[in-house]
Structures are given as structure tokens and as C-alpha cells.
Design a protein around this motif. Structure first.
Motif: not given
Length: 273
Positions: A225-254
Motif C-alpha cells: 500500500v502507498h499514499d496514493a492508494m490511501r487517497a483513492e480509498r480513504p475508508n479502506a483498512k488495507f489490513a495486513g498490507f505493507t507500506d512501501v516505506r516499511d518494505l524499503a526499510e526491510a530491504v535495507t535491513g537484509v
């Protein structure tokens, strides 16, 4: 017209600066001197990865099949992280020779390759298993499997020569727990994982008794999930989704973990099925 374009550009730059400031609070240049290729750098996950890797001190070389989208991602990372070396190149990752030429150019230009982050994505699904369109498989096989095969074959020797080589595949929980309507997608993801694990076995064997110095790892998400998706669907929960910034942090952590600890492992960023 020019005012509208300038407003969008200003908003993109402001967002990039904010993300960079956030990244600075989480990193300490742990990848100083590393050279990392990002395949699929033009999408939201790619933009976040370019920014975070550059903030961590890496020289980052992105590729994408959309020149305009790639240029925007590279410019945003450069602007947000002044002084960082971030470049982009349009590469046909469906062509093995072109992919190998890209790998060779990176090593020639920068002297080494310490990582490949595979972010080439795509999704197709159906309402039911019986309504699966095998044309979806034809597409997903190219996007999700063939590009993994080509990047891994093109870069594996350079990664093995590195003292901290990493190949990072982004996969989906559906590869381990496929649903009826996602047969093609889940099967393609599972195949990409199997290919990456075979690469991990190569690194394990190359390391001998001392253990691997390079690694192939899989980061598993439910969806992104990213900011544009949240803007398009402001009421969506996106349960269990990973924010792209958190993914980038995890990538660096490898890169922050020993090769033996991550090589051949699925690193879950969502709940296991």
C-alpha cells in the motif's frame, strides 16, 4: 498548464523530502560504498527503495520499462538525498542479453555490485478457479518469473564476488497459500521463490565450510500500500498490507544481517498463512 505541472512537481519534491527526513531518523549510512541495482524502480515500491537505499549510503542504479516513470523516481531520490548517486536506465529485463549487459555496465562503471532488489510486479486474478484466463499466466510468467531468472543469472557472479552481495525478491503470501481466484499469480510467485531459493543454494555451496558471503532472500508481503492508494480509498483498512516505506526499510535491513542468517530464507512482513 505550466502552473499545474509545477504544483505537482513541488508536491512530489516535498513528499520526497519528508520521506528522506523520516529515513534519516532510522538509518546511519549502513550501506556506505555499496552498489545496488533495483529492478522495477519506477513504481511506488521502487521509489521508496531508491530513496531508502540512497539514504543508507548506497550507490543505486534503477531500471524500469517506463522511461518517464523511472526518471521521476530517480530525480525524486536525488532531490531528497542530496549528494547521493542515483541513476536509472531503461532495460528490457525480458531479454537475457540486455540484462547481462546492464549488469556488466554497472560493475564496469562502479567497480562492484553488492545487491539486486527485484521489484518487478504485476497481478491478474479471476472470480473463480474455473474462470482462470491462461492468458494471465502468459503475462505473469514474463513479469514475475522470467525477470527473476534473467536478473539472477545476470548478476549472480558479481554478487558472489561481493563481500556483502544480496539478491532480494519481493514475494506474496499467496505463494504459500493460494486462493482459487489467484491460481496464476500464486503459481508464478511460487516459481519465482523456488528459483530464488536455488540461487541461495548456489551461494551456500560457493561459501564452502566458511558459509556464504552472499545471500538470496525473499521478503513476503500480503500486498503493498502507498499514499496514493490511501487517497483513492480513504475508508479502506488495507489490513495486513505493507507500506512501501516499511518494505524499503526491510530491504535495507537484509544487509544488516549476516549472509548465512538470511540466505535461502523467507522473511515475513505479514502474518504467516
Amino acid at each position: 498548464m505550466s502552473d499545474g505541472g509545477g504544483t505537482r512537481e513541488h508536491a512530489q519534491q516535498a513528499q520526497a523530502q519528508a520521506q528522506a527526513q523520516e529515513a534519516r531518523t532510522m538509518g546511519n549510512g549502513a550501506l556506505d560504498g555499496a552498489v545496488i541495482a533495483v529492478a522495477g524502480a519506477g513504481g511506488p515500491a521502487g521509489r521508496a527503495a531508491l530513496l531508502r537505499l540512497a539514504e543508507a549510503g548506497a550507490t543505486v542504479v534503477g531500471s524500469d520499462n517506463d522511461p518517464e516513470r523511472l526518471a521521476e523516481a530517480v530525480d525524486a531520490a536525488r532531490y531528497a538525498q542530496g549528494g547521493a548517486t542515483v541513476t536509472g536506465e531503461t532495460v528490457d529485463l525480458l531479454d537475457l542479453d540486455s540484462t547481462r549487459a546492464w549488469a556488466d555496465r554497472i560493475e564496469k562503471d562502479f567497480g562492484r555490485v553488492d545487491g539486486v532488489v527485484h521489484l518487478v510486479g504485476g497481478w491478474r486474478g479471476s472470480q473463480t478457479f474455473t474462470k482462470t484466463d491462461l492468458g494471465d499466466w502468459d503475462l505473469l510468467e514474463k513479469l514475475l518469473i522470467r525477470t527473476v531468472q534473467h536478473t539472477s543469472l545476470a548478476f549472480h557472479e558479481a554478487l558472489q564476488r561481493s563481500d556483502r552481495g544480496r539478491y532480494v525478491l519481493i514475494s506474496a503470501a499467496g505463494a504459500s497459500s493460494p486462493t482459487a481466484g489467484n491460481a496464476a499469480y500464486s503459481a508464478a510467485k511460487a516459481a519465482a521463490e523456488a528459483w530464488t531459493l536455488a540461487m541461495a543454494d548456489y551461494f551456500r555451496k560457493a561459501g564452502g565450510e566458511q558459509g556464504p558471503t552472499s545471500a538470496a532472500a525473499i521478503l513476503v508481503v500480503k500486498a503493498l500500500v502507498h499514499d496514493a492508494m490511501r487517497a483513492e480509498r480513504p475508508n479502506a483498512k488495507f489490513a495486513g498490507f505493507t507500506d512501501v516505506r516499511d518494505l524499503a526499510e526491510a530491504v535495507t535491513g537484509v544487509w544488516e544481517k549476516p549472509a548465512a542468517e538470511v540466505n535461502g530464507n523467507r522473511l515475513w512482513l505479514t502474518e504467516k498463512p
